[in-house]
Design an enzyme around this catalytic site. Structure first.
Site, PDB file in Angstrom:
ATOM      1  N   LYS A 166       0.854  -1.192   0.000  1.00  0.00           N
ATOM      2  CA  LYS A 166       0.000   0.000   0.000  1.00  0.00           C
ATOM      3  C   LYS A 166       0.887   1.238   0.000  1.00  0.00           C
ATOM      4  O   LYS A 166       1.817   1.352   0.812  1.00  0.00           O
ATOM      5  CB  LYS A 166      -0.907   0.044   1.225  1.00  0.00           C
ATOM      6  CG  LYS A 166      -1.839   1.270   1.258  1.00  0.00           C
ATOM      7  CD  LYS A 166      -2.810   1.203   2.432  1.00  0.00           C
ATOM      8  CE  LYS A 166      -2.208   1.688   3.733  1.00  0.00           C
ATOM      9  NZ  LYS A 166      -2.048   3.170   3.773  1.00  0.00           N
ATOM     10  N   GLY A 219       1.062  -2.108   8.813  1.00  0.00           N
ATOM     11  CA  GLY A 219       2.092  -1.113   8.602  1.00  0.00           C
ATOM     12  C   GLY A 219       3.185  -1.165   9.638  1.00  0.00           C
ATOM     13  O   GLY A 219       4.192  -1.867   9.478  1.00  0.00           O
ATOM     14  N   LYS A 249      -7.744   7.968  -0.877  1.00  0.00           N
ATOM     15  CA  LYS A 249      -9.093   8.329  -0.413  1.00  0.00           C
ATOM     16  C   LYS A 249      -9.647   9.523  -1.192  1.00  0.00           C
ATOM     17  O   LYS A 249      -9.966  10.577  -0.637  1.00  0.00           O
ATOM     18  CB  LYS A 249      -9.087   8.618   1.092  1.00  0.00           C
ATOM     19  CG  LYS A 249      -8.590   7.445   1.936  1.00  0.00           C
ATOM     20  CD  LYS A 249      -8.546   7.792   3.406  1.00  0.00           C
ATOM     21  CE  LYS A 249      -8.069   6.617   4.238  1.00  0.00           C
ATOM     22  NZ  LYS A 249      -6.651   6.233   3.978  1.00  0.00           N
ATOM     23  N   PHE A 250      -9.810   9.351  -2.482  1.00  0.00           N
ATOM     24  CA  PHE A 250     -10.265  10.433  -3.344  1.00  0.00           C
ATOM     25  C   PHE A 250     -11.610  10.996  -2.867  1.00  0.00           C
ATOM     26  O   PHE A 250     -12.567  10.259  -2.662  1.00  0.00           O
ATOM     27  CB  PHE A 250     -10.416   9.949  -4.785  1.00  0.00           C
ATOM     28  CG  PHE A 250      -9.122   9.555  -5.417  1.00  0.00           C
ATOM     29  CD1 PHE A 250      -8.016  10.394  -5.372  1.00  0.00           C
ATOM     30  CD2 PHE A 250      -8.997   8.346  -6.085  1.00  0.00           C
ATOM     31  CE1 PHE A 250      -6.825  10.044  -5.968  1.00  0.00           C
ATOM     32  CE2 PHE A 250      -7.814   7.983  -6.690  1.00  0.00           C
ATOM     33  CZ  PHE A 250      -6.720   8.828  -6.634  1.00  0.00           C
ATOM     34  N   PHE A 251     -11.634  12.297  -2.713  1.00  0.00           N
ATOM     35  CA  PHE A 251     -12.854  12.985  -2.294  1.00  0.00           C
ATOM     36  C   PHE A 251     -12.866  14.342  -2.969  1.00  0.00           C
ATOM     37  O   PHE A 251     -12.175  15.268  -2.567  1.00  0.00           O
ATOM     38  CB  PHE A 251     -12.899  13.133  -0.774  1.00  0.00           C
ATOM     39  CG  PHE A 251     -14.147  13.808  -0.259  1.00  0.00           C
ATOM     40  CD1 PHE A 251     -15.367  13.162  -0.304  1.00  0.00           C
ATOM     41  CD2 PHE A 251     -14.093  15.091   0.263  1.00  0.00           C
ATOM     42  CE1 PHE A 251     -16.520  13.779   0.169  1.00  0.00           C
ATOM     43  CE2 PHE A 251     -15.233  15.716   0.738  1.00  0.00           C
ATOM     44  CZ  PHE A 251     -16.448  15.059   0.688  1.00  0.00           C
ATOM     45  N   GLU A 260     -16.397  14.235 -11.393  1.00  0.00           N
ATOM     46  CA  GLU A 260     -15.584  14.206 -12.612  1.00  0.00           C
ATOM     47  C   GLU A 260     -14.094  14.178 -12.283  1.00  0.00           C
ATOM     48  O   GLU A 260     -13.310  13.468 -12.933  1.00  0.00           O
ATOM     49  CB  GLU A 260     -15.895  15.417 -13.492  1.00  0.00           C
ATOM     50  CG  GLU A 260     -15.077  15.490 -14.775  1.00  0.00           C
ATOM     51  CD  GLU A 260     -15.306  14.307 -15.706  1.00  0.00           C
ATOM     52  OE1 GLU A 260     -14.422  14.062 -16.551  1.00  0.00           O
ATOM     53  OE2 GLU A 260     -16.354  13.627 -15.594  1.00  0.00           O
TER      54      GLU A 260
END
Length: 237
Positions: free
Chosen positions: A39, A212, A69-71, A75
């Site tokens: 990751k 991790g 964590k796309f926010f 589009e």
């Protein structure tokens, strides 16, 4: 139950939470063929060489989970997911409402799988109350998982504490990636609050475990990773 067609070694995702790409490469070299899934997230994304590292990992036949964590507006999220798909990312994460998740799911290509973030494992019920979510945290996780599947996402990132219910109520096709994993001999929580051992998480139904600090900070990272893989194999048997 976890999905049965995943090898034990493939279920361990080691988080390269390190300040530089060179430091990440050093850990990857130490782990060798013990670890096949990594990751890379926000810390490395803010350092030089992020995409070069992604390309190198893929060239070494590693699987890569890009956890950013796309926010954003749908589009913009769609374009980001499409770019990552073209770079060979195996997993990526999205954090948002239905339209954002739908846009992300529609934009993926190839073998990239989109995971929706449910509730961070660093948050407990008190934190959720502080944020204004007047709902039981397990109910929130289940609701977000259902909506993610409806939106076309492949799975979710969820604490092991909610996985059994997710698998039972959201369907067996849901991919569950579980962070906050702490081996019994390394139980320091730090900023993780909703944690679980590898055995407990796999038996609850987690498909992949993100580990991790217990690997990164171990005196012998490779031996630690090998022990976790052995534990996963035993738990999944």
């Amino acid at each position: 139950m976890p999905q049965t067609d995943i090898a034990a070694r493939d279920r361990l995702i080691v988080a390269l939470d390190l300040p530089t790409a060179d430091a990440a490469r050093t850990l990857v070299d130490q782990l060798g063929d013990t670890v096949v899934f990594y990751k890379i997230g926000m810390e490395l994304a803010m350092a030089p060489g992020f995409f070069e590292l992604l390309a190198e990992l893929k060239a070494r036949r590693k699987q890569v989970f890009v956890d950013l964590k796309f926010f954003d507006i749908p589009e913009t999220v769609a374009r980001a997911v499409r770019n990552l798909s073209e770079r060979g990312a195996d997993f990526c994460t999205v954090h948002g409402n239905q339209s954002i998740m739908e846009a992300a799911a529609a934009a993926k290509t190839g073998h990239t799988r989109v995971l929706a973030v449910t509730a961070l494992t660093s948050l407990d019920q008190g934190d959720m109350d502080d944020l204004g979510f007047q709902v039981d945290i397990a109910d929130l996780v289940l609701s977000r998982a259902r909506r993610a599947l409806e939106a076309g996402c492949d799975g979710v990132v969820s604490s092991g504490l909610e996985v059994a219910r997710l698998k039972a109520e959201a369907g067996g096709s849901l991919v569950c990636v579980t962070p906050g994993i702490r081996p019994v001999e390394n139980r320091e929580e730090a900023d993780q609050k909703r944690i679980m051992t590898p055995t407990d998480a796999i038996r609850a139904g987690a498909d992949y475990l993100v580990v991790g600090r217990p690997v990164r900070d171990a005196a012998d990272p490779r031996a630690t990773a090998e022990a976790i893989v052995a534990e996963i194999k035993a738990a999944a048997a």
